[in-house]
Design an enzyme around this catalytic site. Structure first.
Site, mmCIF file in Angstrom:
data_model
loop_
_atom_site.group_PDB
_atom_site.id
_atom_site.type_symbol
_atom_site.label_atom_id
_atom_site.label_comp_id
_atom_site.label_asym_id
_atom_site.label_seq_id
_atom_site.Cartn_x
_atom_site.Cartn_y
_atom_site.Cartn_z
ATOM 1 C CE LYS A 1 24.010 11.348 25.859
ATOM 2 N NZ LYS A 1 23.228 11.483 24.633
ATOM 3 C CB CYS B 1 49.625 -41.615 9.903
ATOM 4 S SG CYS B 1 48.786 -41.003 8.431
ATOM 5 C CD GLU C 1 27.330 7.373 16.084
ATOM 6 O OE1 GLU C 1 27.281 8.544 16.534
ATOM 7 O OE2 GLU C 1 28.380 6.703 16.037
ATOM 8 C CE LYS D 1 34.561 2.155 24.155
ATOM 9 N NZ LYS D 1 34.905 3.052 23.075
ATOM 10 C CD GLU E 1 -2.895 -1.211 2.301
ATOM 11 O OE1 GLU E 1 -4.124 -1.211 2.205
ATOM 12 O OE2 GLU E 1 -2.297 -1.344 3.396
ATOM 13 C CE LYS F 1 31.022 6.067 22.837
ATOM 14 N NZ LYS F 1 31.492 5.753 21.503
ATOM 15 C CB CYS G 1 45.533 -41.496 10.289
ATOM 16 S SG CYS G 1 46.244 -40.076 11.122
ATOM 17 C CB CYS H 1 49.150 -37.349 7.795
ATOM 18 S SG CYS H 1 48.350 -37.459 9.405
ATOM 19 C CG ASP I 1 30.811 1.064 16.885
ATOM 20 O OD1 ASP I 1 31.379 2.152 16.673
ATOM 21 O OD2 ASP I 1 31.427 -0.020 16.978
ATOM 22 C CB CYS J 1 45.279 -37.585 6.829
ATOM 23 S SG CYS J 1 45.802 -39.254 7.249
ATOM 24 C CD GLU K 1 21.172 8.608 24.993
ATOM 25 O OE1 GLU K 1 20.154 8.969 25.610
ATOM 26 O OE2 GLU K 1 21.813 9.342 24.233
ATOM 27 C CE1 TYR L 1 24.933 12.080 20.119
ATOM 28 C CE2 TYR L 1 24.655 10.058 18.855
ATOM 29 C CZ TYR L 1 25.393 11.187 19.183
ATOM 30 O OH TYR L 1 26.587 11.399 18.574
ATOM 31 N NE ARG M 1 33.372 14.403 17.726
ATOM 32 C CZ ARG M 1 34.665 14.535 17.939
ATOM 33 N NH1 ARG M 1 35.536 14.121 17.034
ATOM 34 N NH2 ARG M 1 35.117 15.076 19.052
HETATM 35 S S1 IVH Z 1 26.470 12.000 23.449
HETATM 36 C C1 IVH Z 1 28.557 15.838 24.340
HETATM 37 N N1 IVH Z 1 25.104 9.815 22.979
HETATM 38 O O1 IVH Z 1 30.039 8.556 20.731
HETATM 39 C C2 IVH Z 1 27.883 14.512 24.230
HETATM 40 N N2 IVH Z 1 27.187 10.093 21.842
HETATM 41 O O2 IVH Z 1 32.742 9.998 21.943
HETATM 42 C C3 IVH Z 1 28.574 13.676 23.258
HETATM 43 N N3 IVH Z 1 27.738 8.247 20.322
HETATM 44 O O3 IVH Z 1 31.263 10.066 18.158
HETATM 45 C C4 IVH Z 1 27.829 12.676 22.576
HETATM 46 N N4 IVH Z 1 25.936 7.057 20.680
HETATM 47 O O4 IVH Z 1 28.735 10.001 17.906
HETATM 48 C C5 IVH Z 1 26.233 10.499 22.694
HETATM 49 N N5 IVH Z 1 23.775 7.930 22.654
HETATM 50 C C6 IVH Z 1 24.885 8.636 22.368
HETATM 51 C C7 IVH Z 1 25.852 8.159 21.451
HETATM 52 C C8 IVH Z 1 27.000 8.924 21.225
HETATM 53 C C9 IVH Z 1 27.074 7.134 20.009
HETATM 54 C C10 IVH Z 1 29.060 8.604 19.749
HETATM 55 C C11 IVH Z 1 29.135 9.991 19.227
HETATM 56 C C12 IVH Z 1 30.591 10.347 19.329
HETATM 57 C C13 IVH Z 1 31.075 9.425 20.383
HETATM 58 C C14 IVH Z 1 31.457 10.241 21.605
#
Ligand code: IVH
Length: 716
Positions: free
Chosen positions: A335, A456, A202, A359, A60, A143, A476, A453, A145, A471, A141, A254, A164
């Site tokens: 945060k 053997c 991101e 991390k 649709e 992070k 063996c 081998c 990648d 082999c 929340e 974010y 950035r």
């Molecule tokens: S806050 C001043 N929130 O992480 C606040 N960053 O080193 C800075 N990133 O390259 C960022 N997920 O793109 C924030 N939920 C999230 C994020 C996030 C990924 C990345 C951001 C930056 C790196 C910060």
């Protein structure tokens, strides 16, 4: 942005547009219809791309989109840049411009464990002049990648997007970001008194989309992306927006980093917390980390935590769920929720003092390759195994890693003495990503692949279209030992207490020379072994007695006949009253069984025409092992329920984490039928490394779904 009433109205308007021919009602002008189509398409894009929860079918949606395209073709003067049809520009980006961010884009400080988070909390309270026992609210929340983006909206329109860069100045990528459907081209900021805004977020690619991109690149011989992040950041910089669109990028926002009214006055203080800022962005139609628990029972993407203990628990829970999440994330971001507290904490030149990245445990590590050992498997396959200097990876010590085959070593140019990058993703077997060739000092030695081998000494053989040397001496010692280990293993005869170490020990004691010996062990002597005793010996006896009664499909599978997996063992078992009946079969008879191909037929035929094997089976029968068909052997081979019921599947190439047998067993357990070759009846082809003619054939057919190993694992 969309109240329930507005949503209902848009839904109804969609149906009217879909099912009343154009021009009816007759007073509707083309311009009106175009605007109506645009509003409903925007609404459905928001439901689909931002919420992941569409309310109409893809079909649709396509019909609405096509109507709009057709009308715009008839009335090109009515096309506007924020029309949903104008996302992908056909103009190439000749040169990438540099643009200044409205406020600097800082980095984040890192933390790795609960201790670091407690320190962060202490520091926040000090900086904000709060008492040590105060409870601070933190917004937490994922992070993401991917590639960082900054989006600028003016007068409710997306006017610019940038990377950035160095934090002050980034590359302009507007044309490519416009192709990302979770980024609205227009958003009603003015309803909040905002004339100009900059959002941070991101751009990322879902893991399954990434796997598809790589599978397609592999098929066309293009180089593969190392990870979704590289595919995403590369996608943001494409010269041709069509190519960026083809990456299937998505964007999470974010942060609301800047918001000003028509006079240029900041209005950020009207939204006093991070949580409210994200709620507002959601209201405006953006995809922000969601506070809703996922329908599949997973954690919500973001949570407002009261105090650092809640933060620690949430981060740890996310670390557990990380692999099940559809996007790559490398940690969580914590945060301070209240913006006034954030201001009190302040900034360094590098990062805000009110936020920290937690991390996850590293999944990659570097270590040294000390040596390579060549191990002989149960069917004679010779596998190179890297002996590493022990290294910690995602919480486990890694020391031995398979190097798969000669081509793998060649293509990565791995040498003894090299520093190597090792990765372990989730519950996947660790593997070597690459050799760090810039760290070489000249003492590294190439890995010499044996031509005989290692156990053997008989010459190794490699069939033309296979990646593996074998082999071929069935006697063996290494093969004999591996066959016994497999025979007793869970997937085969499932003899509890007869694991690899016990079998190896009995073998070294001279008690085991062939599989039949397992059924004539001397339990009195076992009881006297160190670490055993009466009880363990009795338990072992019980387990072996139980195994003797196994259905014959297990026995057939346990014999390590090359390519005879669980499924084909069941097919065979269903056809014979007694295992030794197979000795009387000619080769055609095997091939008459659906799903048994010529290679497997030959292997089984050879096995049952080797007098030593028949002798062994007769001895086993005399020792009480069941060789007669049981009722269980007559059941259908594939599971009756599971995600792959009704599908035929085939594996090709070398899989990274599963043996062929394991893969087939898992597919059958998920309800699939294992095919013997590529034909029009095949539904799914799972491709590993060095997939060759089967992949080509499947692509030519065009009706076969092509999956990577990762996709297969995810589906089952
Ligand atoms: S806050 C001043 N929130 O992480 C606040 N960053 O080193 C800075 N990133 O390259 C960022 N997920 O793109 C924030 N939920 C999230 C994020 C996030 C990924 C990345 C951001 C930056 C790196 C910060």
């Amino acid at each position: 942005m969309y109240t329930p009433e507005a949503q209902r109205a848009l839904y109804e308007l969609s149906k009217t547009l879909l099912y009343t021919p154009q021009g009816v009602p007759s007073d509707e002008t083309a311009a009106e219809r175009i605007e109506n189509l645009r509003s409903v398409i925007r609404y459905h894009e928001w439901r689909y791309y931002a919420l992941n929860d569409p309310v109409i079918s893809d079909f649709e949606y396509d019909q609405l989109y096509k109507q709009l395209e057709a009308l715009e073709r008839q009335h090109p003067e009515l096309i506007t840049p924020d029309s949903p049809t104008q996302r992908v520009s056909s103009d190439l980006v000749e040169e990438i411009n540099q643009v200044a961010h409205l406020t600097p884009m800082l980095s984040l400080d890192n933390s790795y464990d609960a201790r670091d988070l407690l320190d962060f909390d202490t520091s926040v309270k000090k900086l904000a002049a709060l008492p040590p026992d105060a409870i601070v609210e933190y917004a937490v929340e994922p992070k993401f990648d991917g590639g960082t983006i900054a989006l600028v909206y003016e007068n409710d329109r997306l006017v610019r997007a940038a990377t950035r860069g160095n934090g002050l100045v980034g590359d302009e990528i507007t044309a490519n970001i416009r192709t990302v459907r979770s980024v609205p081209l227009q958003a009603p900021f003015s309803q909040y008194g905002i004339a100009k805004a900059e959002l941070r977020g991101e751009a990322i690619i879902r893991k399954d989309v990434f796997e598809k991109i790589n599978a397609a690149r592999q098929a066309t011989g293009e180089s593969l992306f190392a990870n979704p992040r590289n595919a995403a950041t590369g996608g943001l910089r494409m010269k041709d927006p069509k190519e960026a669109a083809a990456r299937g990028l998505e964007a999470f926002v974010y942060q609301l980093a800047y918001a000003a009214d028509a006079q240029g006055q900041s209005v950020l203080e009207r939204i006093p917390t991070h949580t409210e800022a994200l709620n507002t962005l959601e209201q405006l139609g953006f995809k922000a980390p969601s506070a809703q628990a996922s329908p599949s029972g997973g954690l919500p993407e973001r949570r407002l935590c009261r105090g650092i203990e809640e933060v620690i628990a949430f981060c740890n829970a996310w670390q557990e769920q990380r692999d099940a999440y559809p996007y790559e994330i490398d940690g969580m971001v914590v945060k301070v929720n209240a913006l006034d507290l954030q201001e009190r904490c302040g900034y360094t030149t590098h990062h805000p003092r009110w936020a920290v990245a937690f991390k996850f445990k590293a999944r990659q590590a570097t270590t040294r390759l000390r040596d390579v050992e060549f191990q002989v498997g149960k069917t004679g396959a010779v596998t190179p195994v890297a002996k590493l200097e022990p290294v910690q990876l995602a919480g486990v010590t890694i020391q031995n890693v398979s190097l798969h085959n000669e081509d793998f070593i060649r293509s990565k140019d791995i040498r003894i003495g090299d520093y190597v990058l090792v990765e372990r993703a989730g519950d996947v077997i660790p593997y070597i990503v690459k050799a760090l060739d810039h760290l070489r000092n000249g003492s590294e030695r190439p890995i010499k692949y044996p031509r005989n081998c290692p156990v053997c000494q008989s010459p190794l053989v490699k069939p033309e279209d296979e990646a593996i040397w074998r082999c071929e001496n069935a006697e063996c010692e290494a093969q004999v030992l591996q066959r016994m280990i497999f025979h007793a293993s869970k997937h085969a005869m499932d003899i509890e207490g007869m694991g690899e170490s016990t079998i190896t020990r009995f073998y070294q004691l001279g008690w085991l020379r062939s599989i039949a010996d397992i059924y004539r062990l001397d339990y009195d002597r076992i009881a006297q072994l160190e670490g055993f005793g009466e009880k363990s010996a009795a338990n072992l006896r019980k387990a072996i007695e139980k195994a003797k009664q196994n259905p014959i499909h297990r026995l057939l599978h346990s014999l390590s006949i090359h390519h005879l997996g669980q499924k084909s063992s069941k097919l065979l078992a269903a056809q014979v009253e007694h295992v030794l009946d197979l000795a009387a079969w000619d080769i055609e008879r095997y091939q008459q069984i659906k799903d048994i191909g010529p290679v497997l037929a030959q292997n089984v035929y050879n096995f049952f025409h080797n007098p030593r094997n028949l002798e062994m089976l007769r001895t086993m029968e005399a020792l009480g092992v069941n060789l007669r068909q049981t009722p269980e052997d007559q059941r259908p081979a594939s599971a009756a329920e599971g995600p792959l019921v009704g599908k035929t599947i085939l594996f090709t190439g070398t899989l990274a984490t599963l043996t062929r047998e394991q893969a087939e067993a898992r597919a059958a357990a998920a309800g699939a039928t294992i095919a013997s070759g590529v034909s029009k009846n095949l539904n799914i082809l799972v491709v590993g490394e060095k997939a060759g003619s089967k992949l080509r054939k499947a692509q030519e057919l065009g009706t076969v779904e092509i999956w990577t190993e990762a996709e297969f694992l995810e589906r089952i």
